[in-house]
Design an enzyme around this catalytic site. Sequence first.
Site, mmCIF file in Angstrom:
data_model
loop_
_atom_site.group_PDB
_atom_site.id
_atom_site.type_symbol
_atom_site.label_atom_id
_atom_site.label_comp_id
_atom_site.label_asym_id
_atom_site.label_seq_id
_atom_site.Cartn_x
_atom_site.Cartn_y
_atom_site.Cartn_z
ATOM 1 N N GLU A 1 4.778 -0.400 -1.297
ATOM 2 C CA GLU A 1 3.981 -1.691 -1.616
ATOM 3 C C GLU A 1 2.600 -1.921 -1.305
ATOM 4 O O GLU A 1 2.399 -1.412 -0.225
ATOM 5 C CB GLU A 1 4.990 -2.866 -1.411
ATOM 6 N N ASP A 2 1.635 -2.540 -2.186
ATOM 7 C CA ASP A 2 0.374 -2.746 -1.530
ATOM 8 C C ASP A 2 0.300 -4.176 -0.831
ATOM 9 O O ASP A 2 -0.203 -4.107 0.159
ATOM 10 C CB ASP A 2 -0.553 -3.051 -2.763
ATOM 11 N N ASP B 1 3.901 -10.513 -0.459
ATOM 12 C CA ASP B 1 3.558 -11.881 -0.772
ATOM 13 C C ASP B 1 4.661 -12.695 -0.631
ATOM 14 O O ASP B 1 4.994 -13.225 0.629
ATOM 15 C CB ASP B 1 2.846 -12.252 -2.027
ATOM 16 N N PHE C 1 -6.054 -15.131 -1.112
ATOM 17 C CA PHE C 1 -5.689 -14.219 -2.261
ATOM 18 C C PHE C 1 -7.006 -12.947 -2.229
ATOM 19 O O PHE C 1 -8.120 -13.120 -1.897
ATOM 20 C CB PHE C 1 -6.044 -14.807 -3.661
ATOM 21 N N ARG D 1 -9.330 -3.387 -8.529
ATOM 22 C CA ARG D 1 -8.184 -2.320 -7.866
ATOM 23 C C ARG D 1 -8.888 -1.329 -7.274
ATOM 24 O O ARG D 1 -8.315 -0.862 -6.213
ATOM 25 C CB ARG D 1 -7.153 -1.519 -8.753
#
Length: 176
Positions: free
Chosen positions: A94-95, A98, A147, A160
């Site tokens: 996963e990046d 959250d 964020f 990205r």
Amino acid sequence: MIDHVLISGEAIASRLDSLAREIDAVYAGGEIRAIGVLKGSVFFLTDLLKRVKTPVTVDFLQVRSYAGTESSGNIQLVHDLSMDVEDQDVVLFEDVVDTGRTLRRMLDLLSSRRPRSLRIAALLKKELPENADIRVDFLGFTIGPEFVVGYGLDLDEKYRNLPCVAVWNPKKGATP
Ligand code: PRP
């Protein structure tokens, strides 16, 4: 709209070197089925796996949870795996973790397919009470609730390909 660089490309590269060594130590003599959660994990997965010496096979899943800067809570499976994971040593990439909703959904899905082992690699984990139950086995960095974009993370599909992780601030007009 980029406020500041949170994690430089150099710091990410150095951390990936360490994570690759950790992965090779855990899977010494074995093989890894690496599964990337599209699209955000692609940059992290490819850069990390290029440093890993353990043999790997790679597959991808795609889910969608965000609209703009908000996690919608509605996790949709957009694209399933192309290979069976039964009896495989799976690492899910996963990046960012959250709220943890995406990973919980993925862990439920993959566990039901009976892998031999299932571990998580994530570039970033936000320090939030909502995801405290999620244990990341190979973690790049813990960050705050802001964020962030770059290194795979997007805002409405943009940013990205930034080589770093940067904080996005809608009130600031600066460019990266
Ligand atoms: C993002 C990110 C994680 C997930 C994390 O994916 O890549 O998969 O949200 O959020 P959570 O922990 O609150 O579930 P997104 O659905 O935006 O798709 P993307 O990877 O294509 O950007």
